[in-house]
Design an enzyme around this catalytic site. Structure first.
Site, PDB file in Angstrom:
ATOM      1  N   ARG A 135      62.146  51.148  68.237  1.00  0.00           N
ATOM      2  CA  ARG A 135      61.480  51.385  69.533  1.00  0.00           C
ATOM      3  C   ARG A 135      60.646  50.193  69.995  1.00  0.00           C
ATOM      4  O   ARG A 135      59.719  50.334  70.789  1.00  0.00           O
ATOM      5  CB  ARG A 135      60.629  52.653  69.494  1.00  0.00           C
ATOM      6  CG  ARG A 135      61.457  53.919  69.301  1.00  0.00           C
ATOM      7  CD  ARG A 135      60.608  55.160  69.491  1.00  0.00           C
ATOM      8  NE  ARG A 135      61.443  56.355  69.448  1.00  0.00           N
ATOM      9  CZ  ARG A 135      61.706  57.047  68.332  1.00  0.00           C
ATOM     10  NH1 ARG A 135      61.171  56.645  67.177  1.00  0.00           N
ATOM     11  NH2 ARG A 135      62.459  58.107  68.359  1.00  0.00           N
ATOM     12  N   LYS A 157      63.564  39.817  81.170  1.00  0.00           N
ATOM     13  CA  LYS A 157      64.823  40.512  81.424  1.00  0.00           C
ATOM     14  C   LYS A 157      65.750  40.337  80.219  1.00  0.00           C
ATOM     15  O   LYS A 157      66.030  39.215  79.799  1.00  0.00           O
ATOM     16  CB  LYS A 157      65.508  39.967  82.679  1.00  0.00           C
ATOM     17  CG  LYS A 157      64.921  40.482  83.966  1.00  0.00           C
ATOM     18  CD  LYS A 157      65.784  40.059  85.142  1.00  0.00           C
ATOM     19  CE  LYS A 157      65.297  40.654  86.440  1.00  0.00           C
ATOM     20  NZ  LYS A 157      66.151  40.267  87.588  1.00  0.00           N
ATOM     21  N   GLU A 199      69.912  26.288  88.100  1.00  0.00           N
ATOM     22  CA  GLU A 199      68.754  27.177  88.135  1.00  0.00           C
ATOM     23  C   GLU A 199      67.467  26.405  88.458  1.00  0.00           C
ATOM     24  O   GLU A 199      66.547  26.957  89.054  1.00  0.00           O
ATOM     25  CB  GLU A 199      68.615  27.925  86.809  1.00  0.00           C
ATOM     26  CG  GLU A 199      69.735  28.922  86.532  1.00  0.00           C
ATOM     27  CD  GLU A 199      69.578  30.235  87.321  1.00  0.00           C
ATOM     28  OE1 GLU A 199      68.630  30.343  88.133  1.00  0.00           O
ATOM     29  OE2 GLU A 199      70.411  31.128  87.121  1.00  0.00           O
ATOM     30  N   LYS A 241      58.595  30.460  88.073  1.00  0.00           N
ATOM     31  CA  LYS A 241      59.077  31.769  87.635  1.00  0.00           C
ATOM     32  C   LYS A 241      57.946  32.602  87.069  1.00  0.00           C
ATOM     33  O   LYS A 241      57.864  33.809  87.323  1.00  0.00           O
ATOM     34  CB  LYS A 241      60.192  31.628  86.604  1.00  0.00           C
ATOM     35  CG  LYS A 241      60.729  33.000  86.195  1.00  0.00           C
ATOM     36  CD  LYS A 241      62.090  32.985  85.599  1.00  0.00           C
ATOM     37  CE  LYS A 241      62.608  34.419  85.456  1.00  0.00           C
ATOM     38  NZ  LYS A 241      63.937  34.461  84.822  1.00  0.00           N
ATOM     39  N   GLU A 251      60.519  43.905  89.590  1.00  0.00           N
ATOM     40  CA  GLU A 251      61.232  43.881  90.864  1.00  0.00           C
ATOM     41  C   GLU A 251      60.915  45.104  91.711  1.00  0.00           C
ATOM     42  O   GLU A 251      61.809  45.744  92.265  1.00  0.00           O
ATOM     43  CB  GLU A 251      62.749  43.753  90.650  1.00  0.00           C
ATOM     44  CG  GLU A 251      63.161  42.420  90.083  1.00  0.00           C
ATOM     45  CD  GLU A 251      64.676  42.243  90.019  1.00  0.00           C
ATOM     46  OE1 GLU A 251      65.402  43.229  90.209  1.00  0.00           O
ATOM     47  OE2 GLU A 251      65.113  41.116  89.770  1.00  0.00           O
ATOM     48  N   ARG A 256      60.160  39.353  93.134  1.00  0.00           N
ATOM     49  CA  ARG A 256      61.011  38.855  92.056  1.00  0.00           C
ATOM     50  C   ARG A 256      62.483  38.826  92.462  1.00  0.00           C
ATOM     51  O   ARG A 256      63.267  38.052  91.917  1.00  0.00           O
ATOM     52  CB  ARG A 256      60.821  39.694  90.788  1.00  0.00           C
ATOM     53  CG  ARG A 256      61.585  39.123  89.612  1.00  0.00           C
ATOM     54  CD  ARG A 256      61.129  39.660  88.281  1.00  0.00           C
ATOM     55  NE  ARG A 256      61.890  39.056  87.199  1.00  0.00           N
ATOM     56  CZ  ARG A 256      61.639  39.223  85.913  1.00  0.00           C
ATOM     57  NH1 ARG A 256      60.627  39.990  85.532  1.00  0.00           N
ATOM     58  NH2 ARG A 256      62.370  38.626  85.002  1.00  0.00           N
ATOM     59  N   ASN A 260      66.887  35.950  92.579  1.00  0.00           N
ATOM     60  CA  ASN A 260      68.321  36.216  92.527  1.00  0.00           C
ATOM     61  C   ASN A 260      69.087  35.514  93.644  1.00  0.00           C
ATOM     62  O   ASN A 260      70.225  35.892  93.942  1.00  0.00           O
ATOM     63  CB  ASN A 260      68.582  37.726  92.592  1.00  0.00           C
ATOM     64  CG  ASN A 260      68.181  38.425  91.313  1.00  0.00           C
ATOM     65  OD1 ASN A 260      68.511  37.978  90.225  1.00  0.00           O
ATOM     66  ND2 ASN A 260      67.444  39.513  91.447  1.00  0.00           N
ATOM     67  N   HIS A 263      72.773  34.993  93.269  1.00  0.00           N
ATOM     68  CA  HIS A 263      73.248  35.721  92.094  1.00  0.00           C
ATOM     69  C   HIS A 263      74.177  36.883  92.422  1.00  0.00           C
ATOM     70  O   HIS A 263      75.032  37.238  91.607  1.00  0.00           O
ATOM     71  CB  HIS A 263      72.051  36.220  91.276  1.00  0.00           C
ATOM     72  CG  HIS A 263      71.389  35.155  90.467  1.00  0.00           C
ATOM     73  ND1 HIS A 263      70.878  34.014  91.028  1.00  0.00           N
ATOM     74  CD2 HIS A 263      71.170  35.040  89.127  1.00  0.00           C
ATOM     75  CE1 HIS A 263      70.355  33.253  90.076  1.00  0.00           C
ATOM     76  NE2 HIS A 263      70.527  33.847  88.923  1.00  0.00           N
ATOM     77  N   HIS A 267      77.316  36.534  90.322  1.00  0.00           N
ATOM     78  CA  HIS A 267      77.652  37.514  89.287  1.00  0.00           C
ATOM     79  C   HIS A 267      79.011  38.142  89.540  1.00  0.00           C
ATOM     80  O   HIS A 267      79.757  38.438  88.601  1.00  0.00           O
ATOM     81  CB  HIS A 267      76.578  38.595  89.223  1.00  0.00           C
ATOM     82  CG  HIS A 267      75.328  38.158  88.535  1.00  0.00           C
ATOM     83  ND1 HIS A 267      74.176  38.927  88.513  1.00  0.00           N
ATOM     84  CD2 HIS A 267      75.030  37.041  87.832  1.00  0.00           C
ATOM     85  CE1 HIS A 267      73.235  38.298  87.832  1.00  0.00           C
ATOM     86  NE2 HIS A 267      73.728  37.153  87.418  1.00  0.00           N
ATOM     87  N   HIS A 281      77.868  30.509  83.978  1.00  0.00           N
ATOM     88  CA  HIS A 281      76.859  31.156  84.817  1.00  0.00           C
ATOM     89  C   HIS A 281      76.262  30.205  85.855  1.00  0.00           C
ATOM     90  O   HIS A 281      76.197  30.536  87.048  1.00  0.00           O
ATOM     91  CB  HIS A 281      75.742  31.726  83.936  1.00  0.00           C
ATOM     92  CG  HIS A 281      74.615  32.328  84.718  1.00  0.00           C
ATOM     93  ND1 HIS A 281      74.730  33.507  85.417  1.00  0.00           N
ATOM     94  CD2 HIS A 281      73.337  31.889  84.941  1.00  0.00           C
ATOM     95  CE1 HIS A 281      73.583  33.779  86.025  1.00  0.00           C
ATOM     96  NE2 HIS A 281      72.723  32.817  85.755  1.00  0.00           N
TER      97      HIS A 281
END
Length: 384
Positions: A135, A157, A199, A241, A251, A256, A260, A263, A267, A281
């Protein structure tokens, strides 16, 4: 808006520390040379009494694992390592299960650390494993690619991919420490370095026009490592960032989401290419950002000159800019739209895109006209 281009490296200092301000979960990003060999000292100071299990891939382990193990051994923190296969395919349920079993076999306890030692794939995978193991155990990110140092290692993330899309299963799980050793970047292939650079450029394109102008002028020094340009680029990116994450960790406010930029397009292209070497990527994101600028221009939002600057700069550094640059078969607009519909920003069935009013001026557009987007992608997929 992101503005930090005025902050250049303090070249006479061995490292720079940037704090991601999240209250009790705040953590430092340390940027400098030879940090891997000092990992034991940094972890002991940041996460006292935490034993460490390293997660890496075969490529990084062959190049850099020995000094990391030695440092953790010297500090009496080393538990063992788990080595995965390089590549996006490792971000999967089967690899996650095998990794979790290995970490439990090593005896990782709640107070111990998983050390993610690699690029974005390792960081995302190991970070997600840390978030669910018992956990939640502590996490330290040691990114070894430019892309991971300026993007995926910062912000919490974590996740794995699904056939429907990238990073669709995961969690927000902040690290206790990020160590960005700039020396390891010298072992990257030119293609991998370019992917990371995409990036870096993103931070200028979405919120810092002065930073992007500096990149246009001095990008070659970042690639060669001359002077302090590379470190300045990493520090500026991490500060940018970190500030956005501190403002909108999950987000929820929309700030935030600006990270993206490119993206949603990118993606979808990655998913179409099967998360393979056909399109890495950073290459997908470069194409995606160019598409975002061109689409914004065609909607009357962005000056033509700004859209042209983005395309021209990415071509100068050797990044792809067109869907037609994808190796192998080119997707149709219908195929891309179906993949874009799996984007995490979709709300009420409506696609949300990050668009721009110019370089350094990104915004969230929550109501995209499907007909206009379809028409745009049909044209782009034909290479015109």
């Amino acid at each position: 808006m992101i503005r930090d281009s005025a902050s250049s490296s303090a070249e006479d200092e061995p490292e720079t520390t940037i704090t991601v301000a999240l209250g009790e979960r705040s953590y430092p990003i340390v940027i400098g040379e030879d940090l891997i060999s000092a990992t034991g000292r940094w972890i002991s100071a940041t996460v006292p009494n935490a034993r460490c299990a390293i997660v890496s891939d075969k490529t990084v382990a062959a190049l850099h694992l020995a000094p990391l193990k030695a440092s953790l051994d010297e500090a009496k923190l080393y538990l063992g390592e788990a080595i995965v296969t390089p590549g996006e395919a490792s971000k999967s349920f089967p690899v996650l299960a095998t990794l979790s079993e290995r970490l439990l076999e090593l005896g990782v306890e709640r107070g111990d650390c998983v050390v993610a030692f690699g690029g974005g794939v390792v960081g995302d995978l190991a970070g997600f494993a840390a978030s669910i193991l018992r956990r939640g155990v502590r996490l330290v990110q040691i990114p070894t690619t430019l892309l991971a140092q300026v993007d995926s290692s910062v912000g919490g993330k974590t996740g794995i991919d699904m056939p429907q899309g990238k990073n669709l299963i995961g969690a927000f799980y902040q690290p206790a420490l990020v160590l960005a050793d700039t020396n390891v970047l010298d072992t990257l292939t030119p293609r991998d370095f370019r992917c990371g650079y995409a990036e870096v450029a993103k931070y200028g394109l979405l919120g810092d026009a002065e930073f992007f102008a500096w990149l246009e002028q001095d990008w070659s020094d970042i690639f060669t490592g001359l002077g302090g340009a590379r470190r300045r680029a990493i520090e500026t990116s991490c500060r940018a960032k970190g500030a956005v994450v501190a403002e909108d960790e999950r987000e929820e406010s929309g700030a935030r989401a600006l990270l993206n930029l490119g993206h949603t397009f990118g993606h979808a292209l990655e998913a179409y290419a099967g998360y393979s070497d056909r399109l890495l990527h950073g290459e997908a994101i470069a194409i995606g950002m160019r598409l975002a600028f061109t689409f914004s221009f065609e909607q009357g939002l962005c000056p033509a000159d700004d859209a042209a600057r983005v395309k021209r700069h990415f071509e100068a550094v050797g990044l792809p800019t067109k869907i037609a640059d994808l190796l192998g078969e080119i997707p149709t607009a219908e195929q891309l739209l179906r993949l874009m519909a799996q984007d995490k920003k979709v709300k009420g069935g409506k696609l949300v895109l990050i668009l721009v009013r110019g370089v350094g001026a990104a915004f969230v557009e929550p109501d995209i006209d499907p007909a206009r987007l379809t028409q745009f992608l049909e044209k782009e997929c034909k290479g015109r």
